[in-house]
Write a protein that holds these residues in place. Structure first.
Motif, PDB file in Angstrom:
ATOM      1  N   VAL A  33       0.859  -1.177   0.000  1.00 48.73           N
ATOM      2  CA  VAL A  33       0.000   0.000   0.000  1.00 48.73           C
ATOM      3  C   VAL A  33       0.897   1.230   0.000  1.00 48.73           C
ATOM      4  CG1 VAL A  33      -0.272   0.019   2.523  1.00 48.73           C
ATOM      5  CG2 VAL A  33      -1.985   1.138   1.097  1.00 48.73           C
ATOM      6  N   SER A  34       0.543   2.195  -0.850  1.00 44.94           N
ATOM      7  CA  SER A  34       1.291   3.445  -0.947  1.00 44.94           C
ATOM      8  C   SER A  34       0.303   4.550  -1.297  1.00 44.94           C
ATOM      9  CB  SER A  34       2.381   3.341  -2.018  1.00 44.94           C
ATOM     10  OG  SER A  34       1.794   3.290  -3.310  1.00 44.94           O
ATOM     11  N   ASP A  35       0.821   5.742  -1.482  1.00 40.66           N
ATOM     12  CA  ASP A  35      -0.041   6.863  -1.876  1.00 40.66           C
ATOM     13  C   ASP A  35      -0.711   6.622  -3.226  1.00 40.66           C
ATOM     14  OD1 ASP A  35       0.616   8.271   0.403  1.00 40.66           O
ATOM     15  OD2 ASP A  35       2.147   9.482  -0.580  1.00 40.66           O
ATOM     16  N   ASP A  36      -0.052   5.865  -4.101  1.00 39.32           N
ATOM     17  CA  ASP A  36      -0.512   5.699  -5.485  1.00 39.32           C
ATOM     18  C   ASP A  36      -1.219   4.386  -5.775  1.00 39.32           C
ATOM     19  OD1 ASP A  36       2.675   7.029  -6.158  1.00 39.32           O
ATOM     20  OD2 ASP A  36       0.798   8.153  -6.246  1.00 39.32           O
ATOM     21  N   LEU A  37      -0.922   3.355  -5.016  1.00 35.85           N
ATOM     22  CA  LEU A  37      -1.415   2.026  -5.362  1.00 35.85           C
ATOM     23  C   LEU A  37      -1.591   1.178  -4.115  1.00 35.85           C
ATOM     24  CD1 LEU A  37      -1.929  -0.098  -7.694  1.00 35.85           C
ATOM     25  CD2 LEU A  37       0.491  -0.681  -7.454  1.00 35.85           C
ATOM     26  N   CYS A  38      -2.688   0.451  -4.092  1.00 36.78           N
ATOM     27  CA  CYS A  38      -2.923  -0.525  -3.038  1.00 36.78           C
ATOM     28  C   CYS A  38      -3.086  -1.880  -3.712  1.00 36.78           C
ATOM     29  CB  CYS A  38      -4.176  -0.164  -2.252  1.00 36.78           C
ATOM     30  SG  CYS A  38      -4.528  -1.321  -0.928  1.00 36.78           S
ATOM     31  N   VAL A  39      -2.434  -2.900  -3.168  1.00 39.66           N
ATOM     32  CA  VAL A  39      -2.527  -4.249  -3.714  1.00 39.66           C
ATOM     33  C   VAL A  39      -2.870  -5.208  -2.581  1.00 39.66           C
ATOM     34  CG1 VAL A  39      -1.359  -6.098  -4.979  1.00 39.66           C
ATOM     35  CG2 VAL A  39      -0.785  -3.705  -5.462  1.00 39.66           C
ATOM     36  N   ILE A  40      -3.915  -5.986  -2.791  1.00 39.66           N
ATOM     37  CA  ILE A  40      -4.316  -7.036  -1.853  1.00 39.66           C
ATOM     38  C   ILE A  40      -4.222  -8.347  -2.610  1.00 39.66           C
ATOM     39  CG2 ILE A  40      -6.263  -7.992  -0.560  1.00 39.66           C
ATOM     40  CD1 ILE A  40      -7.152  -5.118  -0.024  1.00 39.66           C
ATOM     41  N   LYS A  41      -3.726  -9.383  -1.953  1.00 41.99           N
ATOM     42  CA  LYS A  41      -3.595 -10.672  -2.623  1.00 41.99           C
ATOM     43  C   LYS A  41      -4.366 -11.732  -1.854  1.00 41.99           C
ATOM     44  CE  LYS A  41       0.700 -11.982  -0.348  1.00 41.99           C
ATOM     45  NZ  LYS A  41       2.088 -12.374  -0.516  1.00 41.99           N
ATOM     46  N   PHE A  42      -4.684 -12.801  -2.560  1.00 47.43           N
ATOM     47  CA  PHE A  42      -5.292 -13.966  -1.918  1.00 47.43           C
ATOM     48  C   PHE A  42      -5.045 -15.184  -2.785  1.00 47.43           C
ATOM     49  CE2 PHE A  42      -8.558 -12.038  -4.518  1.00 47.43           C
ATOM     50  CZ  PHE A  42      -9.270 -13.082  -5.078  1.00 47.43           C
ATOM     51  N   ALA A  43      -4.995 -16.313  -2.132  1.00 50.16           N
ATOM     52  CA  ALA A  43      -4.737 -17.581  -2.818  1.00 50.16           C
ATOM     53  C   ALA A  43      -6.061 -18.256  -3.155  1.00 50.16           C
ATOM     54  CB  ALA A  43      -3.898 -18.494  -1.941  1.00 50.16           C
ATOM     55  N   MET A  44      -6.078 -18.944  -4.274  1.00 52.06           N
ATOM     56  CA  MET A  44      -7.239 -19.755  -4.640  1.00 52.06           C
ATOM     57  C   MET A  44      -7.317 -20.917  -3.665  1.00 52.06           C
ATOM     58  SD  MET A  44      -9.816 -20.233  -6.413  1.00 52.06           S
ATOM     59  CE  MET A  44     -10.511 -20.597  -7.989  1.00 52.06           C
ATOM     60  N   LYS A  45      -8.508 -21.231  -3.239  1.00 56.19           N
ATOM     61  CA  LYS A  45      -8.746 -22.395  -2.384  1.00 56.19           C
ATOM     62  C   LYS A  45     -10.125 -22.945  -2.727  1.00 56.19           C
ATOM     63  CE  LYS A  45      -9.932 -19.365   1.503  1.00 56.19           C
ATOM     64  NZ  LYS A  45      -9.658 -19.053   2.899  1.00 56.19           N
ATOM     65  N   PRO A  46     -10.381 -24.189  -2.404  1.00 57.83           N
ATOM     66  CA  PRO A  46     -11.641 -24.830  -2.810  1.00 57.83           C
ATOM     67  C   PRO A  46     -12.902 -24.053  -2.409  1.00 57.83           C
ATOM     68  CG  PRO A  46     -10.149 -26.468  -1.909  1.00 57.83           C
ATOM     69  CD  PRO A  46      -9.500 -25.127  -1.694  1.00 57.83           C
ATOM     70  N   GLU A  47     -12.853 -23.380  -1.276  1.00 56.91           N
ATOM     71  CA  GLU A  47     -14.027 -22.629  -0.808  1.00 56.91           C
ATOM     72  C   GLU A  47     -14.356 -21.413  -1.679  1.00 56.91           C
ATOM     73  OE1 GLU A  47     -11.650 -23.823   2.933  1.00 56.91           O
ATOM     74  OE2 GLU A  47     -11.290 -23.459   0.814  1.00 56.91           O
ATOM     75  N   LEU A  48     -13.447 -21.001  -2.537  1.00 54.01           N
ATOM     76  CA  LEU A  48     -13.651 -19.812  -3.368  1.00 54.01           C
ATOM     77  C   LEU A  48     -14.098 -20.133  -4.789  1.00 54.01           C
ATOM     78  CD1 LEU A  48     -10.557 -17.657  -2.286  1.00 54.01           C
ATOM     79  CD2 LEU A  48     -12.836 -17.789  -1.248  1.00 54.01           C
ATOM     80  N   VAL A  49     -14.262 -21.402  -5.090  1.00 54.14           N
ATOM     81  CA  VAL A  49     -14.647 -21.824  -6.444  1.00 54.14           C
ATOM     82  C   VAL A  49     -16.107 -21.479  -6.701  1.00 54.14           C
ATOM     83  CG1 VAL A  49     -15.018 -23.840  -7.930  1.00 54.14           C
ATOM     84  CG2 VAL A  49     -12.909 -23.615  -6.614  1.00 54.14           C
ATOM     85  N   GLY A  50     -16.360 -20.884  -7.849  1.00 50.72           N
ATOM     86  CA  GLY A  50     -17.724 -20.554  -8.253  1.00 50.72           C
ATOM     87  C   GLY A  50     -18.248 -21.489  -9.324  1.00 50.72           C
ATOM     88  N   ASN A  51     -17.382 -21.934 -10.195  1.00 47.40           N
ATOM     89  CA  ASN A  51     -17.743 -22.885 -11.234  1.00 47.40           C
ATOM     90  C   ASN A  51     -16.978 -24.173 -10.951  1.00 47.40           C
ATOM     91  OD1 ASN A  51     -17.607 -24.460 -13.658  1.00 47.40           O
ATOM     92  ND2 ASN A  51     -18.299 -22.666 -14.808  1.00 47.40           N
ATOM     93  N   TYR A  52     -17.670 -25.124 -10.365  1.00 48.53           N
ATOM     94  CA  TYR A  52     -17.040 -26.374  -9.924  1.00 48.53           C
ATOM     95  C   TYR A  52     -16.395 -27.134 -11.082  1.00 48.53           C
ATOM     96  CZ  TYR A  52     -16.468 -30.977  -7.899  1.00 48.53           C
ATOM     97  OH  TYR A  52     -15.939 -32.161  -7.482  1.00 48.53           O
ATOM     98  N   PHE A  53     -17.029 -27.130 -12.236  1.00 44.75           N
ATOM     99  CA  PHE A  53     -16.527 -27.904 -13.370  1.00 44.75           C
ATOM    100  C   PHE A  53     -15.222 -27.342 -13.926  1.00 44.75           C
ATOM    101  CE2 PHE A  53     -21.112 -28.640 -13.261  1.00 44.75           C
ATOM    102  CZ  PHE A  53     -21.110 -30.019 -13.110  1.00 44.75           C
ATOM    103  N   GLN A  54     -15.094 -26.030 -13.912  1.00 47.52           N
ATOM    104  CA  GLN A  54     -13.878 -25.408 -14.440  1.00 47.52           C
ATOM    105  C   GLN A  54     -12.905 -24.975 -13.346  1.00 47.52           C
ATOM    106  OE1 GLN A  54     -14.444 -22.460 -17.475  1.00 47.52           O
ATOM    107  NE2 GLN A  54     -16.354 -23.390 -18.157  1.00 47.52           N
ATOM    108  N   GLY A  55     -13.345 -25.016 -12.089  1.00 52.45           N
ATOM    109  CA  GLY A  55     -12.480 -24.632 -10.981  1.00 52.45           C
ATOM    110  C   GLY A  55     -12.092 -23.170 -10.987  1.00 52.45           C
ATOM    111  N   ILE A  56     -13.041 -22.306 -11.357  1.00 51.84           N
ATOM    112  CA  ILE A  56     -12.720 -20.882 -11.428  1.00 51.84           C
ATOM    113  C   ILE A  56     -13.291 -20.122 -10.229  1.00 51.84           C
ATOM    114  CG2 ILE A  56     -12.450 -20.825 -13.926  1.00 51.84           C
ATOM    115  CD1 ILE A  56     -15.258 -19.677 -14.131  1.00 51.84           C
ATOM    116  N   LEU A  57     -12.732 -18.968  -9.999  1.00 47.69           N
ATOM    117  CA  LEU A  57     -13.075 -18.105  -8.874  1.00 47.69           C
ATOM    118  C   LEU A  57     -14.536 -17.660  -8.942  1.00 47.69           C
ATOM    119  CD1 LEU A  57     -11.678 -16.649  -6.464  1.00 47.69           C
ATOM    120  CD2 LEU A  57     -11.254 -14.743  -8.019  1.00 47.69           C
ATOM    121  N   HIS A  58     -15.196 -17.663  -7.791  1.00 54.87           N
ATOM    122  CA  HIS A  58     -16.570 -17.211  -7.684  1.00 54.87           C
ATOM    123  C   HIS A  58     -16.633 -15.708  -7.954  1.00 54.87           C
ATOM    124  CE1 HIS A  58     -20.441 -16.203  -5.896  1.00 54.87           C
ATOM    125  NE2 HIS A  58     -20.730 -17.494  -5.915  1.00 54.87           N
ATOM    126  N   GLY A  59     -17.623 -15.272  -8.708  1.00 54.83           N
ATOM    127  CA  GLY A  59     -17.779 -13.857  -9.033  1.00 54.83           C
ATOM    128  C   GLY A  59     -17.961 -12.971  -7.810  1.00 54.83           C
TER     129      GLY A  59
END
Length: 153
Positions: A33-59
């Motif tokens: 985090v700075s005056d110009d930019l903030c970055v937050i990160k997170f790891a993919m995990k099974p609880e965050l899947v939105g499309n089970y068949f493709q294993g993609i992140l939930h909207g």
């Protein structure tokens, strides 16, 4: 940045990410985090899947992470507008920070192992801040973009 400014930015991180149970639940953590930019990160995990068949992140996780990084950047805007603000006063102002509106454009499926939500402040005023956000994966592939309006005063 000065010592007090660094301390204030750390306080914003503590308040905005670490103290909110939902953010901890989905695994959001500060990258930078700075005056110009903030970055937050997170790891993919099974609880965050939105499309089970493709294993993609939930909207909803996409939207929530973009809203979180946008709100955090709006908080940085409050600090930038009031650099001499005492930490207690800053925390008081941040308790009133809330999302007015957020528009998310989903560009690609949320495929990846690690995601980075990034935000840049477009404008901040005495009452409103406008922030531009994006979500990318570890390869830099843009997953979504968003614009958020936040109540800051």
């Amino acid at each position: 940045m000065g010592f007090l400014k660094d301390k204030a930015l750390a306080a914003i991180g503590e308040l905005m990410v670490n103290k909110i149970p939902f953010n901890r639940h989905i695994g959001l953590e500060f990258d930078s985090v700075s005056d110009d930019l903030c970055v937050i990160k997170f790891a993919m995990k099974p609880e965050l899947v939105g499309n089970y068949f493709q294993g993609i992140l939930h909207g909803g996780v996409t939207s929530a992470s973009l809203d979180m990084v946008g709100g955090t950047m709006a908080a940085v805007g409050v600090l930038n507008d009031n650099p001499a603000t005492h930490l207690a006063k800053l925390k008081e102002k941040l308790t009133k920070l809330s999302t007015i509106d957020i528009r998310v454009d989903y560009l690609r499926p949320g495929k990846g192992e690690t995601f980075y939500a990034k935000a840049r402040l477009l404008r901040t005023g005495s009452k409103i801040a406008v922030v531009r956000m994006e979500l990318v994966n570890e390869k830099g592939t843009q997953i979504a973009v968003a614009t958020g309006t936040y109540l800051v005063g």
